[in-house]
Design a protein around this motif. Structure first.
Motif, PDB file in Angstrom:
ATOM      1  N   PRO A 137       0.841  -1.203   0.000  1.00 15.42           N
ATOM      2  CA  PRO A 137       0.000   0.000   0.000  1.00 15.42           C
ATOM      3  C   PRO A 137       0.878   1.255   0.000  1.00 15.42           C
ATOM      4  O   PRO A 137       1.803   1.370   0.789  1.00 15.42           O
ATOM      5  CB  PRO A 137      -0.790  -0.126   1.308  1.00 15.42           C
ATOM      6  N   TRP A 142      -0.616   4.465  -0.033  1.00 14.09           N
ATOM      7  CA  TRP A 142      -1.362   5.469   0.732  1.00 14.09           C
ATOM      8  C   TRP A 142      -2.202   4.731   1.768  1.00 14.09           C
ATOM      9  O   TRP A 142      -3.118   3.999   1.427  1.00 14.09           O
ATOM     10  CB  TRP A 142      -2.250   6.288  -0.207  1.00 14.09           C
ATOM     11  N   SER A 143      -1.886   4.888   3.038  1.00 16.96           N
ATOM     12  CA  SER A 143      -2.569   4.174   4.113  1.00 16.96           C
ATOM     13  C   SER A 143      -3.462   5.139   4.880  1.00 16.96           C
ATOM     14  O   SER A 143      -2.984   6.127   5.440  1.00 16.96           O
ATOM     15  CB  SER A 143      -1.557   3.522   5.057  1.00 16.96           C
ATOM     16  N   SER A 144      -4.758   4.869   4.922  1.00 16.26           N
ATOM     17  CA  SER A 144      -5.705   5.712   5.643  1.00 16.26           C
ATOM     18  C   SER A 144      -6.875   4.850   6.119  1.00 16.26           C
ATOM     19  O   SER A 144      -7.105   3.759   5.589  1.00 16.26           O
ATOM     20  CB  SER A 144      -6.209   6.845   4.731  1.00 16.26           C
ATOM     21  N   ASP A 195      -3.544   0.615  12.189  1.00 15.00           N
ATOM     22  CA  ASP A 195      -3.413  -0.142  10.943  1.00 15.00           C
ATOM     23  C   ASP A 195      -2.575   0.629   9.921  1.00 15.00           C
ATOM     24  O   ASP A 195      -1.712   0.057   9.248  1.00 15.00           O
ATOM     25  CB  ASP A 195      -4.798  -0.445  10.359  1.00 15.00           C
ATOM     26  N   ALA A 196      -2.835   1.934   9.805  1.00 14.21           N
ATOM     27  CA  ALA A 196      -2.064   2.749   8.861  1.00 14.21           C
ATOM     28  C   ALA A 196      -0.603   2.830   9.284  1.00 14.21           C
ATOM     29  O   ALA A 196       0.310   2.751   8.453  1.00 14.21           O
ATOM     30  CB  ALA A 196      -2.666   4.150   8.761  1.00 14.21           C
ATOM     31  N   GLU A 223       1.072  -0.465   8.370  1.00 18.74           N
ATOM     32  CA  GLU A 223       1.333  -0.597   6.940  1.00 18.74           C
ATOM     33  C   GLU A 223       2.556   0.215   6.523  1.00 18.74           C
ATOM     34  O   GLU A 223       3.403  -0.251   5.760  1.00 18.74           O
ATOM     35  CB  GLU A 223       0.109  -0.137   6.140  1.00 18.74           C
ATOM     36  N   SER A 238       0.948   7.860   5.264  1.00 24.47           N
ATOM     37  CA  SER A 238      -0.240   7.558   6.067  1.00 24.47           C
ATOM     38  C   SER A 238      -0.995   8.865   6.239  1.00 24.47           C
ATOM     39  O   SER A 238      -0.395   9.918   6.466  1.00 24.47           O
ATOM     40  CB  SER A 238       0.138   6.964   7.424  1.00 24.47           C
TER      41      SER A 238
END
Length: 384
Positions: free
Chosen positions: A226, A228-230, A235-236, A239, A338
């Motif tokens: 990933p 872009w983690s959002s 969790d972000a 990642e 993130s």
């Protein structure tokens, strides 16, 4: 002498067994060469310690042939920086320095300036700054390790031959990585003829070795992760941490500084061509497009964490974020981030110039996540 258990070859084998590194015969060949150089450097140190007149004998020609360093070149993602970092960590000498080449040259220019100030103030009669500057550097480091050796500045090109002529004559050893072979350094540069003696000097004092592997391990490690983690949260964070861990596997992670226009931009975490910042580091400080470009001249992959929603109360931060993404995109760099939300929902109120420009930012953030962009990034890096 180096402990065989701490050799680069052993460390690579341990990483292979642990599953954090893919076995590559070409890397193992280079590791053995670096292990041999480490042993020679350690032997030279031991000899000088046991012989009070070692400095005298070392200065006599033909008594001790100068120790040759290593210039390792090849495409991006082949493991050059990892190998050099392992060498720097394991070589058992104290007088050593590892630096990005451009940072080192900025330091050299500062030392030359300081020497000229001393001459101007009557503190020295030595008109030529190069011998004392080289002596200072050699007193601090017998071994110089440079990552991403690339000559683009005419001021650097003009002094390299004289500087390293002095350093090599004192017994300085150079280990460097580069994307290009020596003959292509400063290619098509202004007054390149004045730079050519340095290429001959480099070839005389360092073994020129290609890293003959066709696999871009950096691309393989982060492909499919990933980008872009959002939304923001555990969790972000996990990642982004995982992407950072994979992208920097086998590299030394440290803080760093980018010198720019007489000041320094702090890089909280850096490893190889990767740098990690928070949104606050890049967008809540008085930085501009030139600063972001200076960062990207050192690092091709940026990790930016904790990007918040951008409302009217963050107008300045929004402007900087737009400039940051434009600079990353225009120069084909990579971004892992993130954020509080998907790009399209990041700006909470589309007003004024920022609202209009942010549509472009959203489009670019979406493209930065595509496989096509990632592939183009690595292709561009391979020829840069």
């Amino acid at each position: 002498m180096p402990n065989p258990e701490d050799s680069i070859s052993r460390k690579l084998e341990a990483m292979i067994v642990a599953g954090t590194l893919t076995r590559d015969p070409a890397q193992l060949v280079i590791a053995r060469r670096l292990d041999h150089l480490s042993s020679e450097l350690a032997a030279g140190r031991a000899e000088r310690k046991s012989n009070a007149l070692g400095w005298l004998f070392a200065s006599r020609k033909n008594e001790h042939p100068p120790l040759k360093g290593l210039y390792l070149y090849g495409g991006v993602g082949r493991g050059k920086t990892m190998l050099m970092d392992l060498f720097f960590e394991t070589v058992p000498i104290k007088r050593k320095r590892r630096a990005h080449f451009h940072e080192f040259m900025a330091d050299v220019h500062e030392r030359i300036f300081m020497h000229r100030q001393k001459l101007k103030n009557g503190e020295t009669r030595q008109a030529d700054p190069m011998p004392p500057v080289a002596a200072e550097i050699f007193a601090e480091a017998r071994l110089l390790c440079f990552d991403e050796f690339s000559v683009t500045d005419i001021a650097d090109a003009m002094i390299l031959s004289r500087l390293f002529g002095e350093l090599f004559s004192k017994g300085c050893v150079l280990v460097a990585t580069s994307n290009v072979e020596p003959g292509n350094l400063y290619k098509d540069g202004l007054n390149r003829g004045l730079f050519l003696p340095f290429i001959n000097l480099l070839k005389a004092h360092a073994d020129i070795v290609p890293l003959d592997t066709t696999t871009d391990y950096r691309l393989a490690k982060i492909e499919g992760l990933p980008v872009w983690s959002s939304p923001l949260g555990p969790d972000a964070d996990a990642e982004l941490d995982n992407a950072w861990k994979l992208a920097t596997a086998g590299l030394t992670v440290t803080s760093a500084e980018v010198a720019f226009k007489g000041r320094k931009i702090v890089v909280p975490k850096a490893a190889g061509e990767c740098a990690r910042f928070s949104f606050a580091d890049l967008c809540e400080k008085p930085l501009g497009a030139a600063d972001y470009l200076a960062i990207l001249s050192h690092y091709r992959t940026l990790f930016v964490e904790h990007i918040p929603h951008l409302g009217p109360e963050r107008r300045n931060e929004t402007k900087r974020f737009i400039m940051l993404i434009d600079t990353i995109y225009d120069h084909g760099a990579r971004l892992f981030a993130s954020a509080a939300s998907a790009p399209i929902d990041l700006l909470t109120a589309k007003k004024g110039t920022e609202g209009f420009e942010f549509d472009r930012t959203v489009s670019r953030l979406i493209e930065l996540q595509s496989k096509e962009y990632a592939a183009n990034h690595h292709a561009a890096s391979a020829v840069s």
